[in-house]
Design a protein around this motif. Structure first.
Motif, mmCIF file in Angstrom:
data_model
loop_
_atom_site.group_PDB
_atom_site.id
_atom_site.type_symbol
_atom_site.label_atom_id
_atom_site.label_comp_id
_atom_site.label_asym_id
_atom_site.label_seq_id
_atom_site.Cartn_x
_atom_site.Cartn_y
_atom_site.Cartn_z
ATOM 1 N N ALA A 429 75.271 -9.346 128.692
ATOM 2 C CA ALA A 429 76.154 -10.453 128.414
ATOM 3 C C ALA A 429 75.888 -11.747 129.137
ATOM 4 C CB ALA A 429 77.426 -9.838 128.563
ATOM 5 N N ASP A 430 75.672 -11.681 130.543
ATOM 6 C CA ASP A 430 75.624 -12.543 131.522
ATOM 7 C C ASP A 430 74.319 -13.389 130.972
ATOM 8 O OD1 ASP A 430 77.775 -12.052 132.796
ATOM 9 O OD2 ASP A 430 76.805 -10.833 134.184
ATOM 10 N N GLU A 431 73.291 -12.718 130.616
ATOM 11 C CA GLU A 431 72.064 -13.401 130.130
ATOM 12 C C GLU A 431 72.279 -14.252 128.790
ATOM 13 O OE1 GLU A 431 69.088 -10.312 129.885
ATOM 14 O OE2 GLU A 431 68.870 -10.308 132.146
ATOM 15 N N VAL A 432 72.751 -13.622 127.733
ATOM 16 C CA VAL A 432 73.162 -14.321 126.741
ATOM 17 C C VAL A 432 74.192 -15.770 126.687
ATOM 18 C CG1 VAL A 432 74.017 -13.888 124.480
ATOM 19 C CG2 VAL A 432 72.773 -12.189 125.272
ATOM 20 N N LEU A 433 75.102 -15.411 127.461
ATOM 21 C CA LEU A 433 76.195 -16.430 127.547
ATOM 22 C C LEU A 433 75.877 -17.256 128.809
ATOM 23 C CD1 LEU A 433 79.198 -14.339 126.818
ATOM 24 C CD2 LEU A 433 77.873 -16.035 125.420
ATOM 25 N N ALA A 434 74.639 -17.070 129.433
ATOM 26 C CA ALA A 434 74.178 -17.962 130.993
ATOM 27 C C ALA A 434 74.390 -19.385 130.492
ATOM 28 C CB ALA A 434 72.816 -17.589 131.473
ATOM 29 N N PRO A 435 73.726 -20.189 129.599
ATOM 30 C CA PRO A 435 74.038 -21.415 129.408
ATOM 31 C C PRO A 435 75.391 -22.004 129.314
ATOM 32 C CG PRO A 435 72.476 -20.619 127.868
ATOM 33 C CD PRO A 435 73.007 -19.507 128.412
ATOM 34 N N ARG A 450 84.546 -17.906 121.363
ATOM 35 C CA ARG A 450 85.152 -16.794 120.653
ATOM 36 C C ARG A 450 86.081 -16.972 119.423
ATOM 37 N NH1 ARG A 450 88.610 -12.788 120.371
ATOM 38 N NH2 ARG A 450 88.029 -10.506 121.228
ATOM 39 N N GLY A 451 86.869 -17.800 119.494
ATOM 40 C CA GLY A 451 87.701 -18.148 118.689
ATOM 41 C C GLY A 451 87.104 -19.025 117.321
ATOM 42 N N TYR A 452 86.091 -19.642 117.513
ATOM 43 C CA TYR A 452 85.305 -20.111 116.555
ATOM 44 C C TYR A 452 84.549 -18.871 115.623
ATOM 45 C CZ TYR A 452 81.265 -22.329 113.860
ATOM 46 O OH TYR A 452 80.410 -22.751 113.010
ATOM 47 N N LEU A 453 84.154 -17.742 116.410
ATOM 48 C CA LEU A 453 83.568 -16.518 115.750
ATOM 49 C C LEU A 453 84.583 -15.790 115.354
ATOM 50 C CD1 LEU A 453 80.614 -15.999 118.547
ATOM 51 C CD2 LEU A 453 80.406 -16.965 116.375
ATOM 52 N N SER A 489 74.240 -20.584 112.989
ATOM 53 C CA SER A 489 74.380 -20.076 111.663
ATOM 54 C C SER A 489 73.549 -19.061 111.427
ATOM 55 C CB SER A 489 73.717 -21.296 110.687
ATOM 56 O OG SER A 489 72.436 -21.503 110.870
ATOM 57 N N ASP A 490 72.771 -18.376 112.296
ATOM 58 C CA ASP A 490 72.062 -17.113 112.119
ATOM 59 C C ASP A 490 72.980 -16.065 112.286
ATOM 60 O OD1 ASP A 490 70.205 -15.011 112.230
ATOM 61 O OD2 ASP A 490 69.124 -15.878 113.578
ATOM 62 N N PRO A 491 73.416 -15.162 111.456
ATOM 63 C CA PRO A 491 73.955 -14.027 111.432
ATOM 64 C C PRO A 491 73.699 -12.983 112.378
ATOM 65 C CG PRO A 491 73.072 -13.881 109.474
ATOM 66 C CD PRO A 491 72.717 -15.099 109.979
ATOM 67 N N ASP A 492 72.459 -12.633 112.839
ATOM 68 C CA ASP A 492 71.773 -11.851 113.775
ATOM 69 C C ASP A 492 72.385 -12.420 115.251
ATOM 70 O OD1 ASP A 492 71.184 -10.098 112.172
ATOM 71 O OD2 ASP A 492 68.864 -10.967 112.298
ATOM 72 N N TYR A 493 72.281 -13.852 115.379
ATOM 73 C CA TYR A 493 72.588 -14.339 116.681
ATOM 74 C C TYR A 493 74.039 -14.448 116.921
ATOM 75 C CZ TYR A 493 72.216 -17.552 120.701
ATOM 76 O OH TYR A 493 72.291 -18.297 121.875
ATOM 77 N N ARG A 494 74.732 -14.742 115.906
ATOM 78 C CA ARG A 494 76.213 -14.622 115.912
ATOM 79 C C ARG A 494 76.504 -13.388 116.468
ATOM 80 N NH1 ARG A 494 78.452 -19.048 112.112
ATOM 81 N NH2 ARG A 494 80.385 -17.771 111.944
ATOM 82 N N THR A 495 76.158 -12.326 115.974
ATOM 83 C CA THR A 495 76.479 -11.100 116.332
ATOM 84 C C THR A 495 76.201 -10.618 117.585
ATOM 85 O OG1 THR A 495 76.226 -10.048 114.010
ATOM 86 C CG2 THR A 495 76.137 -8.439 115.742
ATOM 87 N N GLU A 496 75.151 -11.239 118.246
ATOM 88 C CA GLU A 496 74.563 -10.953 119.436
ATOM 89 C C GLU A 496 75.552 -11.602 120.572
ATOM 90 O OE1 GLU A 496 70.622 -11.717 122.370
ATOM 91 O OE2 GLU A 496 70.632 -12.187 120.296
ATOM 92 N N LEU A 497 76.001 -12.934 120.306
ATOM 93 C CA LEU A 497 77.073 -13.443 121.149
ATOM 94 C C LEU A 497 78.347 -12.887 121.084
ATOM 95 C CD1 LEU A 497 76.241 -17.399 119.729
ATOM 96 C CD2 LEU A 497 75.685 -16.398 122.073
ATOM 97 N N TRP A 498 78.747 -12.135 119.764
ATOM 98 C CA TRP A 498 80.169 -11.610 119.575
ATOM 99 C C TRP A 498 80.229 -10.435 120.740
ATOM 100 C CZ3 TRP A 498 84.844 -12.637 118.540
ATOM 101 C CH2 TRP A 498 85.859 -11.626 118.424
#
Length: 510
Positions: A429-435, A450-453, A489-498
């Motif tokens: 989680a820290d690596e994905v959200l680091a930026p 989080r609200g947007y997703l 807009s990539d569903p895979d990336y949105r899932t990873e972020l969620w």
């Protein structure tokens, strides 16, 4: 790179005059021109705009000092390139209070004389942007030709050519700096440095081991951005058809510009083709077969694989993993290592791997031979080696996190939730959200994402849930899109972020 404020100021026919902003004002990049008479135009800005106003809504004399201070402070905080004030329209001269407020806020203030229409400033910025883009493309095409010629001499020549072209590029000089310091690494599939420019950059390979492992494990490997030692590092997988043959790492004190990304992508494509035709070095073939087995790229159920199956360890087998290499000093003594009878060993993705029959106790043998932690999978059939590898990686993560010499996968929680639980999940989680977490406004950015997703990208619903204006949410999401390496807009990336957001929340509750 976009044109600078100084380039706009030096256009004689516009007659612009810098009134405030300090010695660095002229070096600011101008990405667009925005005309606004709003008392707060920042929700409609993305950063880098030269905001033009006549102050027509301001009282005579320019307004209250506190109002002007807030106005200039908001513009500076939004990343605006500067403020252009049209004199001779609503106000005969630039209000002195505005000059003082801009100076305090560090916001460049330009006087646009009455005879100069705002549209003329916008056209000049557009012209300069087009000119910069044309020059950048011309330089990029020339650099790509040089890279193509270098590819005929091998992958090392491509690394050297790429480093030379990046070092003499325009990114640093457009900000008034000298040539930027770059380093370039060509890594093997397991993350070891094969070629480095300069040579001492090879030592940076160890910092990328974790990211290399993550990209290799991805179903569709893509590029990644890493921050380390105050530098921005671009990491590109190399290979054709989803097969990872190596990685290209490029590091500098600043991120890649558009021209530099084009150059790096061209080098990555050329080296991918080069690596596809390279003859394997001694030992690489055996390690490649073992790696293919662990990745599930060899189907042992096919009749043609009978001879290979007969040469492999007899099932049930276990996979043992260690970060440290074998044969190095342990507790002050060099420990010679010989794999137990019937076991296969190799160095894959920066880790020592030992695969063998359960009866040979590969985990215990590896733990005795390395100065570090070891993770061991549960017993598995040969066609279950990919899943066993994942189990061993989880066990190794737990062993490192707990400071234990040996952890068995059978000791860990099972199921999908078990894969996400613990230090490994929180680190992901820290690596994905680091930026986003590195920003001063990280709480607002994380909450907005989080609200947007959760609202499936519906602006009004997300803004209402967050209790903010939808334009504020759009501004934040546009900023998030620029900070994150993936596509929202990539569903895979949105899932990873969620999933990363959920893991971050769970960690905060503990």
């Amino acid at each position: 790179m976009p044109p600078t404020l100084g380039a706009v100021l030096r256009t004689p026919r516009l007659g612009l005059r810098l009134r405030a902003g300090g010695p660095d004002a002229e070096g600011r990049p101008v990405r667009w021109v925005a005309i606004s008479e709003l008392t707060d135009p920042t929700p409609y800005l993305e950063g880098g705009e030269l905001v033009l106003t006549t102050g027509i809504r301001w009282p005579e004399g320019g307004g209250e000092e506190a109002d002007l201070a807030d106005y200039t402070r908001r513009l500076a905080a939004s990343g605006a390139a500067g403020l252009g004030f049209g004199s001779g329209v609503a106000h005969e001269h630039v209000p002195p209070a505005l000059v003082a407020a801009a100076e305090r806020a560090g916001l460049p203030l330009i006087e646009v004389p009455g005879p100069t229409p705002f549209i003329a400033v916008g056209k000049e910025v557009s012209r300069l942007l087009a000119q910069e883009e044309y020059e950048g493309l011309t330089q990029a095409f020339a650099a790509q030709r040089r890279l193509t010629q270098a590819a005929l001499r091998g992958d090392r020549a491509v690394v050297e050519r790429l480093s030379a072209d990046l070092a003499k590029g325009t990114a640093g000089r457009s900000r008034g700096e000298g040539p930027s310091h770059w380093w370039v690494l060509l890594l093997d599939p397991d993350g070891r440095a094969r070629h480095a420019v300069p040579e001492d950059a090879a030592a940076r390979a160890g910092e990328l081991t974790g990211e290399v492992s993550r990209l290799r494990a991805a179903r569709r490997p893509s590029g990644a951005s890493v921050s380390s030692r105050g530098e921005s590092i671009s990491l590109q997988p190399l290979g054709v058809g989803g097969r990872v043959r190596g990685f290209l790492a490029v590091g500098a004190a600043h991120g890649l510009g558009a021209d530099e990304r084009t150059l790096v992508n061209a080098a990555a494509s050329l080296m991918s083709l080069e690596l596809e035709h390279r003859v394997p070095e001694e030992g690489e073939l055996a390690a490649g077969v073992l790696e293919a087995l662990l990745d599930g790229e060899l189907d042992l159920r096919e009749g043609r694989a009978d001879r290979l199956s007969a040469a492999l360890p007899r099932p049930p087998v276990v996979v043992a993993l260690a970060e440290a290499p074998v044969g190095e000093e342990k507790e002050g003594e060099e420990i010679p290592f010989r794999a137990p009878r019937g076991c296969l060993t190799g160095r894959i993705a920066g880790r020592t791997v030992l695969v063998g029959p359960e009866s040979a106790a590969p985990g215990e043998a590896l733990a005795e031979a390395v100065a570090g932690s070891v993770g061991v999978s549960r017993p598995s059939a040969l066609d279950g080696l990919p899943a066993a590898r994942v189990e061993a990686e989880r066990a190794l993560e737990a062993a490192v996190g707990e400071g234990r010499a040996l952890v068995l996968a059978s000791e860990l929680p099972g199921g999908f939730l078990g894969l996400l639980d613990g230090r490994a999940g929180r680190r992901m989680a820290d690596e994905v959200l680091a930026p986003l977490l590195e920003q001063r406004s990280s709480e607002d950015l994380i909450a907005s994402l989080r609200g947007y997703l959760s609202a499936a990208g519906r602006w009004d619903a997300a803004a209402e849930q967050l209790g903010i204006h939808r334009h504020t949410l759009r501004y934040r999401i546009n900023r998030i899109r620029k900070l994150l390496p993936g596509d929202l807009s990539d569903p895979d990336y949105r899932t990873e972020l969620w999933i990363a957001l959920r893991l971050l929340e769970d960690a905060a509750k503990r």
